[in-house]
Enzyme design. Sequence first.
Site, PDB file in Angstrom:
ATOM      1  N   ASN A 104       9.611  -0.271 -42.332  1.00  0.00           N
ATOM      2  CA  ASN A 104       9.804   0.983 -41.610  1.00  0.00           C
ATOM      3  C   ASN A 104      10.926   0.824 -40.570  1.00  0.00           C
ATOM      4  OD1 ASN A 104       9.568   3.008 -39.617  1.00  0.00           O
ATOM      5  ND2 ASN A 104       7.422   3.356 -40.157  1.00  0.00           N
ATOM      6  N   ASP A 121      -0.678  -3.881 -36.684  1.00  0.00           N
ATOM      7  CA  ASP A 121      -1.511  -2.892 -37.342  1.00  0.00           C
ATOM      8  C   ASP A 121      -2.063  -2.002 -36.243  1.00  0.00           C
ATOM      9  OD1 ASP A 121      -2.680  -1.777 -39.720  1.00  0.00           O
ATOM     10  OD2 ASP A 121      -4.615  -2.495 -39.006  1.00  0.00           O
ATOM     11  N   SER A 122      -2.217  -0.724 -36.542  1.00  0.00           N
ATOM     12  CA  SER A 122      -2.674   0.155 -35.474  1.00  0.00           C
ATOM     13  C   SER A 122      -3.450   1.332 -36.032  1.00  0.00           C
ATOM     14  CB  SER A 122      -1.487   0.648 -34.651  1.00  0.00           C
ATOM     15  OG  SER A 122      -0.565   1.308 -35.476  1.00  0.00           O
ATOM     16  N   ASP A 124      -1.003  12.200 -34.187  1.00  0.00           N
ATOM     17  CA  ASP A 124      -0.233  12.575 -32.991  1.00  0.00           C
ATOM     18  C   ASP A 124      -0.431  14.034 -32.563  1.00  0.00           C
ATOM     19  OD1 ASP A 124       0.689  10.008 -32.924  1.00  0.00           O
ATOM     20  OD2 ASP A 124       2.788  10.472 -33.346  1.00  0.00           O
TER      21      ASP A 124
END
Lengths: 205, 205
Positions: free
Chosen positions: B15, B75-76, B159
């Site tokens: 990414n 990682d999230s 978000d």
Amino acid sequence: MKPNGKIKLLFATKNQHKVSEVNKIFNSKYFEILSLTDFAGIPDIEETGKTFEENALIKATVIYDKSGIPVIADDSGLAVEQLNGEPGVYSSRYAGEDASDSENNAKLLEKLSGMPKPHKAKFVCAAVYYDGQNKFTVTGELHGEIIGQQRGNNGFGYDPLFVPTGYSKTLAELKPEEKNKISHRAKAFGKLEKILIAKFFDEKE
Amino acid sequence: MKPNGKIKLLFATKNQHKVSEVNKIFNSKYFEILSLTDFAGIPDIEETGKTFEENALIKATVIYDKSGIPVIADDSGLAVEQLNGEPGVYSSRYAGEDASDSENNAKLLEKLSGMPKPHKAKFVCAAVYYDGQNKFTVTGELHGEIIGQQRGNNGFGYDPLFVPTGYSKTLAELKPEEKNKISHRAKAFGKLEKILIAKFFDEKE
């Protein structure tokens, strides 16, 4: 993610001098330092590593597996440039398995005899943190040179032969407090403390 | 022990947004950040861990074993208090294996419907460093709450439903630069950078 209260760390040593040195470095607001004198049944650990890091990791792993408590451990020694890093991980047994400090010192001087001065050297300490998942090492170094005869009665090991860069006294002539300020061990554990605070107690969160 | 020159770190992601975010956090005086777009033949990695840390460690280990280069990985996800930490490691597949963002958002609102407000939540990011010997994780968190309907078009994932504590806008209404300053990922990689500088480039040595 802040822990609730202090972090308990088990320092893999029975040496009370080391424990009190490390207690001065680690902020007691954040850390509680236990040592092997708080635990029964810890086996003697063979230091079979090829580097200081490996030896410190061996100690940390054995002690964590026995205790289940996050461990800090260290290994250290002297590395002389003209001897390609000797005595290195053999520092405490340079002249043989049960050699005394003075036998090791004598062997070092014998090896260096005839070689041009200065005999550049460094003390190296590898300090390790291990908690079953996280495992990391840092090193601290103290640079200086080996002189031709022993001076001073403080310290131990090669201290009477080692003059730190910028000093005129050997480590064995410095007061323990002075040595502790500049020592390879103080540097390594100072880094480790900084890293553990960043990991566990970052102020920004 | 200072390295000669910069430390190369392979960031386990393809990414480019993440790469540029991390490039802003890591001081280019000390670090050079590579990414998986610089490497061919990297397999897809299954994230089978039960925690963010475990998933980040899985990625880091696979990529280090393939590349031999020290790796950073992350990682999230989102953890909602009233849902006991859900969706957690399932954040990107909450409504099913190939669920879209809007399907995941819809499932979250459905789960929360009828529960008293505020719906306290946090975004969590686990960031990892692994070099074959050293392995350590840090986490960064962004606290806030989940609101009842989506607002804003920036960002991705949850978000549009997440209002950070102290803000009135959702993460999807904030500009990317604003989000990047406060994000869980920025905090986690900020800590990691601090720790790696302490480990490799401590000024005192």
